[in-house]
Scaffold this active site. Structure first.
Site, PDB file in Angstrom:
ATOM      1  CB  ALA A 279     -24.392 -31.078  23.450  1.00 47.45           C
TER       2      ALA A 279
ATOM      3  CG  HIS B  25     -31.558 -32.458  20.918  1.00 45.73           C
ATOM      4  ND1 HIS B  25     -30.160 -32.986  21.039  1.00 45.73           N
ATOM      5  CD2 HIS B  25     -32.113 -32.241  22.039  1.00 45.73           C
ATOM      6  CE1 HIS B  25     -30.088 -32.826  22.345  1.00 45.73           C
ATOM      7  NE2 HIS B  25     -31.262 -32.645  22.849  1.00 45.73           N
TER       8      HIS B  25
ATOM      9  CB  SER C  81     -27.845 -39.279  25.680  1.00 45.64           C
ATOM     10  OG  SER C  81     -27.416 -38.496  26.584  1.00 45.64           O
TER      11      SER C  81
END
Ligand code: PAF
Length: 290
Positions: free
Chosen positions: A42, A47, A195
């Site tokens: 996800a 990231h 997030s």
């Protein structure tokens, strides 16, 4: 499986078994430095920033995508956790990833992992109080991933401040030969910390969740002017004024021991950490106070 993509990196390989990963990432045969970004998928810009940094600092970049059941103390949280491998793969290649390791649960845990780690009390506070067993599960999977991938450097976001402290402790404790690289929190334009869980927020919740960081930044300015317990109370009160938000904890802690600090003259670094429910979604964030 090899995914061809028409850009500078040429191709990115998807590896799903631990045996193939061990073979491909063997430190004896590989050339140069290997940077590793462990994820649960996800993927978002936070990231991708880790991947880009790993690409700048290493010759080979490996990203793992594995939703680790052992770190979920709440089964419904595990079931709800967003998963979209195809979308993740499309994002990773242009960010500079060379290999994606996306194993099954059986690959990572052919037998149940019964190891219990001692984190020297780092897990007794904050997240550890509310998510029993969570960090033990994180250490189980991260130690296994390190063992398979054998990276030179591993990249973790500072949003999971306690996780970073615990993984660094584990690396020292087990004498693992990997450098842990802490990376800054990446935020949405509103200030909300990025997030994977943000995907689970409704549009209204997402707007209101920005209040968490807004309050923490205001608190940074108040630090030193009011006592620590009063500041904690003030932060909770401000956030709870928003009907979408419900504070689980606010802690102001030493940045190494994670023990609560009693005053601003504390000799070490100080960080303010928050866990806040926004509807059914639990969000965490933090700011470095000094
Ligand atoms: O931070 C995460 O996404 C996870 O806790 C990690 C480090 C990938 C282990 O499953």
């Amino acid at each position: 499986m090899i995914i061809f993509a028409p850009d500078f990196y040429g191709y990115m390989e998807l590896i799903c078994t631990a045996s193939k990963a061990r073979l491909m990432f063997n430190p004896i045969s590989r050339k140069g430095l290997a940077g590793f970004v462990p994820t649960m998928g996800a993927l978002h810009e936070g990231h991708l920033e880790l991947v880009r940094r790993a690409a700048r600092e290493n010759d080979t970049v490996i990203v793992s995508i594995f939703v680790n059941p052992n770190q979920f103390n709440d089964k419904s949280d595990l079931d709800r956790y967003p998963r979209n491998l195809e979308a993740d793969l499309a994002l990773l290649e242009p960010a500079g990833c060379h290999y994606v390791f996306a194993p099954s649960v059986e690959e990572i845990y052919p037998e149940p992992d019964t190891r219990i780690f001692d984190f020297g009390g780092l897990d007794h506070v904050m997240e550890g109080k509310f998510r029993p067993g969570h960090f033990n599960g994180v250490a189980q999977v991260v130690s296994r991933l390190f063992d398979i991938v054998q990276p030179d450097k591993a990249y973790f976001g500072l949003k999971d401040f306690q996780q970073l402290a615990i993984i660094s402790h584990m690396v020292r404790m087990l004498h693992l030969d990997v450098e842990i690289v802490p990376c800054p929190i990446v935020r949405e334009a509103s200030g909300l910390a990025m997030s994977s869980r943000n995907e689970l927020l409704s549009a209204d919740e997402r707007v209101n969740a920005a209040k968490i960081y807004e309050t923490l930044t205001r608190a940074m300015k108040l630090a030193g002017q009011v006592a620590v317990p009063q500041l904690i109370e003030w932060i909770s009160g401000e956030i709870n004024k928003n009907p979408f938000l419900d504070v689980e904890y606010i802690d102001i802690v030493d940045d190494k021991t994670l023990k609560p600090v009693s005053g601003w003259n504390h000799s070490g670094g100080i960080v303010a950490c928050a866990a806040v429910w926004c509807g059914k979604v639990r969000l965490i964030d933090n700011v470095i106070i000094k």
